[in-house]
Scaffold this motif. Structure first.
Motif, PDB file in Angstrom:
ATOM      1  N   ASN A  96       0.849  -1.195   0.000  1.00 28.04           N
ATOM      2  CA  ASN A  96       0.000   0.000   0.000  1.00 28.04           C
ATOM      3  C   ASN A  96       0.883   1.244   0.000  1.00 28.04           C
ATOM      4  O   ASN A  96       1.945   1.265   0.641  1.00 28.04           O
ATOM      5  N   ALA A 155      -4.231  -2.690  -7.849  1.00 25.06           N
ATOM      6  CA  ALA A 155      -5.373  -3.494  -7.387  1.00 25.06           C
ATOM      7  C   ALA A 155      -6.512  -2.596  -6.895  1.00 25.06           C
ATOM      8  O   ALA A 155      -7.688  -2.946  -7.026  1.00 25.06           O
ATOM      9  N   ALA A 156      -6.176  -1.444  -6.285  1.00 19.90           N
ATOM     10  CA  ALA A 156      -7.210  -0.541  -5.753  1.00 19.90           C
ATOM     11  C   ALA A 156      -6.694   0.872  -5.823  1.00 19.90           C
ATOM     12  O   ALA A 156      -5.497   1.131  -5.627  1.00 19.90           O
ATOM     13  N   ASN A 160      -8.073   4.756  -4.452  1.00 24.43           N
ATOM     14  CA  ASN A 160      -9.071   5.520  -3.704  1.00 24.43           C
ATOM     15  C   ASN A 160      -8.565   6.920  -3.437  1.00 24.43           C
ATOM     16  O   ASN A 160      -7.397   7.115  -3.042  1.00 24.43           O
TER      17      ASN A 160
END
Length: 278
Positions: free
Chosen positions: A243, A273-274, A276
């Motif tokens: 992350n 993957a993500a 935000n």
């Protein structure tokens, strides 16, 4: 219901009496033949003249019976008409009562009309009385303030003077300076994003600990690394899932991909993957 004429015996002997009547008319006319009279005598067993008289007498009696029966019917009809006249009397009484009610209603309507007329006259008088004082009342004193407003407008110089222009420029500059100072003191909003990256090795023999160390060596203003873990992919191969937080104005996803895939000894590919916004 059967008629008395249908039950009377005269109708059963109709042909007989018609023949007797026809023969009587022939005798009166003088055209009756002796053969016919003789035939009549043979059938009746009497003389021709007497048999004709007897037949005529019988015919008259039968006619009288028919007339008497008709007279009874006429009496019944008259009785029915008398009953009808009784019903007519009731109808007449009903008509008379309706006419009386109609007259009463007309009187009520006339009274209502008179009352409405009185009310209209009274309202007209009241309206006339209220309109007179209003006509005599003095006019409202609203134009005076309007004149004052005109005077105030006259005092305003629409085109302005040089002194006014200089004052306005000074005030505008002071307000702009105050706004800039306030804006400078206010902390600017920094747009940030949180990314979850999947870093895949070449094979199962790749040192994943060394791979993570190389990834974390990538540093830049606006980039902050976070937690990480190893996730099995298959056939004994694991990928690094890490992350990071980036400042959108300083770090781009293309920059991260170029830097991470640049570690060619350990990294095969990198995926996001993500993603935000913070």
């Amino acid at each position: 219901m059967a008629s008395p004429l249908m039950l009377d015996s005269v109708w059963r002997d109709k042909q007989k009496f018609e023949e007797a009547e026809a023969y009587y008319q022939q005798v009166l006319a003088g055209t009756a033949s002796k053969g016919a009279a003789g035939a009549k005598d043979k059938k009746s067993g009497k003389s021709g003249g007497s048999s004709i008289k007897n037949e005529i007498a019988e015919a008259r009696q039968q006619i009288q019976k028919v007339l008497n029966s008709h007279k009874g019917n006429y009496i019944q009809i008259i009785g029915g008409s008398v009953g009808a006249s009784g019903d007519n009397s009731q109808v007449m009484k009903r008509v008379a009562s309706l006419e009386k009610e109609n007259r009463d209603l007309k009187e009520v309507v006339e009274d209502m009309k008179a009352l409405v007329q009185k009310l209209e006259n009274r309202v007209t008088k009241l309206e006339g009385g209220s309109s007179a004082p209003s006509a005599q009342a003095p006019a409202p004193s609203k134009p005076a303030p309007a004149e004052d407003d005109d005077d105030d407008d006259d005092d305003i110089d629409l085109f302005g003077s040089d002194e006014d222009d200089g004052e306005a420029d000074r005030l505008r500059k002071e307000r702009l300076a105050a706004y800039e100072a306030k804006k400078a003191k206010k902390p600017a909003l920094i747009a940030k994003s949180s990314l979850l990256l999947d870093v895949k090795p070449w094979d199962d023999e790749t040192d994943m600990k060394k791979l993570e160390e190389e990834v974390r060596k990538i540093t830049a203003d606006g980039l902050l690394w976070g937690a990480s873990k190893l996730v099995p992919v298959g056939y004994g191969i694991k990928k690094l899932q890490i992350n990071c937080v980036i400042e959108d104005d300083k770090i781009s996803t293309d920059f991260l991909e170029e830097e991470i895939t640049g570690i060619e000894d350990y990294v095969q590919s990198m995926d996001i993957a993500a993603f935000n916004k913070i």
